[in-house]
Design an enzyme around this catalytic site. Structure first.
Site, PDB file in Angstrom:
ATOM      1  N   ASP A   8      -5.583  -5.806   6.010  1.00  0.00           N
ATOM      2  CA  ASP A   8      -6.776  -5.144   5.481  1.00  0.00           C
ATOM      3  C   ASP A   8      -7.878  -6.181   5.243  1.00  0.00           C
ATOM      4  O   ASP A   8      -9.039  -6.011   5.649  1.00  0.00           O
ATOM      5  CB  ASP A   8      -6.396  -4.449   4.160  1.00  0.00           C
ATOM      6  CG  ASP A   8      -7.455  -3.488   3.680  1.00  0.00           C
ATOM      7  OD1 ASP A   8      -8.424  -3.237   4.427  1.00  0.00           O
ATOM      8  OD2 ASP A   8      -7.331  -2.987   2.548  1.00  0.00           O
ATOM      9  N   ASP A  41      -3.372 -17.745   3.819  1.00  0.00           N
ATOM     10  CA  ASP A  41      -4.548 -18.457   3.279  1.00  0.00           C
ATOM     11  C   ASP A  41      -5.091 -19.462   4.290  1.00  0.00           C
ATOM     12  O   ASP A  41      -6.308 -19.554   4.501  1.00  0.00           O
ATOM     13  CB  ASP A  41      -4.232 -19.121   1.923  1.00  0.00           C
ATOM     14  CG  ASP A  41      -2.833 -19.703   1.833  1.00  0.00           C
ATOM     15  OD1 ASP A  41      -2.024 -19.422   2.726  1.00  0.00           O
ATOM     16  OD2 ASP A  41      -2.551 -20.445   0.878  1.00  0.00           O
ATOM     17  N   TYR A  99       0.801  -1.231   0.000  1.00  0.00           N
ATOM     18  CA  TYR A  99       0.000   0.000   0.000  1.00  0.00           C
ATOM     19  C   TYR A  99       0.833   1.280   0.000  1.00  0.00           C
ATOM     20  O   TYR A  99       0.313   2.353   0.253  1.00  0.00           O
ATOM     21  CB  TYR A  99      -0.943   0.012   1.221  1.00  0.00           C
ATOM     22  CG  TYR A  99      -2.106  -0.955   1.121  1.00  0.00           C
ATOM     23  CD1 TYR A  99      -2.111  -1.987   0.198  1.00  0.00           C
ATOM     24  CD2 TYR A  99      -3.199  -0.841   1.958  1.00  0.00           C
ATOM     25  CE1 TYR A  99      -3.155  -2.880   0.114  1.00  0.00           C
ATOM     26  CE2 TYR A  99      -4.267  -1.722   1.880  1.00  0.00           C
ATOM     27  CZ  TYR A  99      -4.231  -2.749   0.950  1.00  0.00           C
ATOM     28  OH  TYR A  99      -5.279  -3.631   0.873  1.00  0.00           O
ATOM     29  N   LYS A 102       3.119 -14.829   4.227  1.00  0.00           N
ATOM     30  CA  LYS A 102       3.081 -15.712   3.054  1.00  0.00           C
ATOM     31  C   LYS A 102       4.524 -15.977   2.643  1.00  0.00           C
ATOM     32  O   LYS A 102       4.923 -15.815   1.480  1.00  0.00           O
ATOM     33  CB  LYS A 102       2.274 -15.035   1.931  1.00  0.00           C
ATOM     34  CG  LYS A 102       2.023 -15.888   0.714  1.00  0.00           C
ATOM     35  CD  LYS A 102       0.950 -16.941   0.909  1.00  0.00           C
ATOM     36  CE  LYS A 102       0.834 -17.826  -0.303  1.00  0.00           C
ATOM     37  NZ  LYS A 102      -0.111 -18.944  -0.118  1.00  0.00           N
TER      38      LYS A 102
END
Ligand code: NAI
Length: 337
Positions: free
Chosen positions: A233, A209, A123, A175
């Protein structure tokens, strides 16, 4: 001494839920002096600027802001003012609690605090198109910047939050199996910091995930979650869904020099102007502001009043399954106070 607060009612349902929140704070005897300022679309309408200098100057002065949602145009137009405010004041920690208010829903015992890094990751706004063979938008690149310093301060914030709020566990969400460098750095830093808190706060880590799935299957296994900007987010909306939706999800943006409190939800254009929005999320954000100021007593009283009204189930806004409008719901909370 009264406390000065920059009040940004915002766009869409913002002014309605802000008025409701101020009424509840007044009823609880809060001694705030509000400096009302505009931003977002309201800023564009008033002074042709989504982030007016007067609003920034006010936050620089008060170092405390209570903010309604701000409209961000999708695709083109001005960049997110929310993101810009976080950058301008280096509000690096985004704290979003999700706690079951009304038993009998799908999950009865959710009590999760999500701490999202607010200033780095995907971001940061460094993105561009790559022209190829005459197509000016043949490809697009966005940079995900993770720094050791940025990871250290957010992860340390999460552990310190766990200690001061008597929480048991911090889960690092990442991740790193695919994003070996950026997510890998965040995870490495997290594992190092966790060692300092061994014996006081447990630590585990999960891949984003799998975490998203486990949040739906077994939300009770989570306590404090700390993660990077984009994952945070998405997960913060997911955890708000576990406890009845966006209408009850507050958020705090904390930096070294300022703190900004807001609802997680947006301007709700579909119900804006109808007077039916649920002010609960902004009210709970105001409670986080009171906690931040050390006024846990008033924060607790307001939370209890809101919880009582919701558990009684007689005066609920539509998103909570009732028929009450914003004013009626607010009146019920004030009566419960
Ligand atoms: P949204 O959160 O505004 O609305 C999603 C759904 O939730 C809608 O059906 C809405 O009616 C409902 N909802 C949200 N808050 C509610 C409340 N307090 N009471 C009852 N129902 C409520 O998300 P959307 O539609 O994606 O975004 C609309 C605008 O808000 C966009 O311009 C977006 O950029 C902005 N936004 C601003 C945020 C902020 O200022 N912090 C955060 C998220 C979005």
């Amino acid at each position: 001494m009264p406390t000065h607060v920059t009040l940004i009612p915002g766009d869409g349902i913002g002014p309605g839920i802000t008025d409701a929140t101020v009424r509840i704070l007044d009823a609880a005897g809060c001694d705030f002096i509000y400096d009302r300022q505009v931003a977002g679309l309201a800023g564009v309408s008033a002074v042709n600027d989504p982030m007016p200098e007067a609003t920034l100057a006010s936050i620089r002065r008060t170092r405390l802001a209570l903010k309604g949602p701000l409209e961000t145009p999708v695709g083109g137009g001005y960049r997110s003012v929310n993101v810009a405010l976080r950058k301008t004041f280096d509000l690096y920690a985004n704290v979003r609690p999700a706690k079951t208010v009304r038993p009998g829903g799908r999950y009865d015992n959710v009590d999760i605090v999500l701490i999202r890094e607010n200033t780095e990751g995907l971001y940061i706004g460094i993105e561009h198109y790559v022209p190829i063979a005459g197509d000016p938008k043949a490809a697009a690149e966005s940079v995900a910047l993770i720094t050791r310093a940025g990871s250290e301060r957010i992860i340390r914030y999460a552990f310190e939050y766990a200690v001061s709020h008597k929480r048991k566990k911090v889960t690092l969400v990442h991740k790193a199996n695919i994003l070996k460098f950026s997510s890998g750095l965040f995870l490495d830093v997290g594992r190092e910091i966790a060692k300092e808190y061994a014996g006081r706060v447990e630590c585990d880590d999960r891949i984003i995930d799998a975490c998203a799935m486990q949040l739906v299957m077994k939300p009770e296994i989570f306590d404090v979650i700390v993660t990077t900007n984009l994952f945070g987010d998405i997960l913060s909306d997911e955890i708000s869904g576990l406890v009845g939706g966006l209408g009850l999800a507050p958020g705090a943006n904390i930096g070294a020099g300022a703190a900004l409190f807001e609802a997680v939800h947006g301007t709700a254009p579909d119900i804006a102007g109808k007077g039916v929005a649920n002010p609960g999320a902004l009210v709970l954000a105001a409670c986080m502001m009171l906690d931040h100021l050390g006024d846990n007593e008033r924060a607790g009283r307001i939370r209890n009043a809101l919880t009582k009204v919701i558990r009684e189930g007689k005066t609920l806004t539509r998103d909570l399954g009732g028929t009450a409008n914003t004013d009626q719901f607010t009146d019920a909370i004030i009566a419960a106070l």
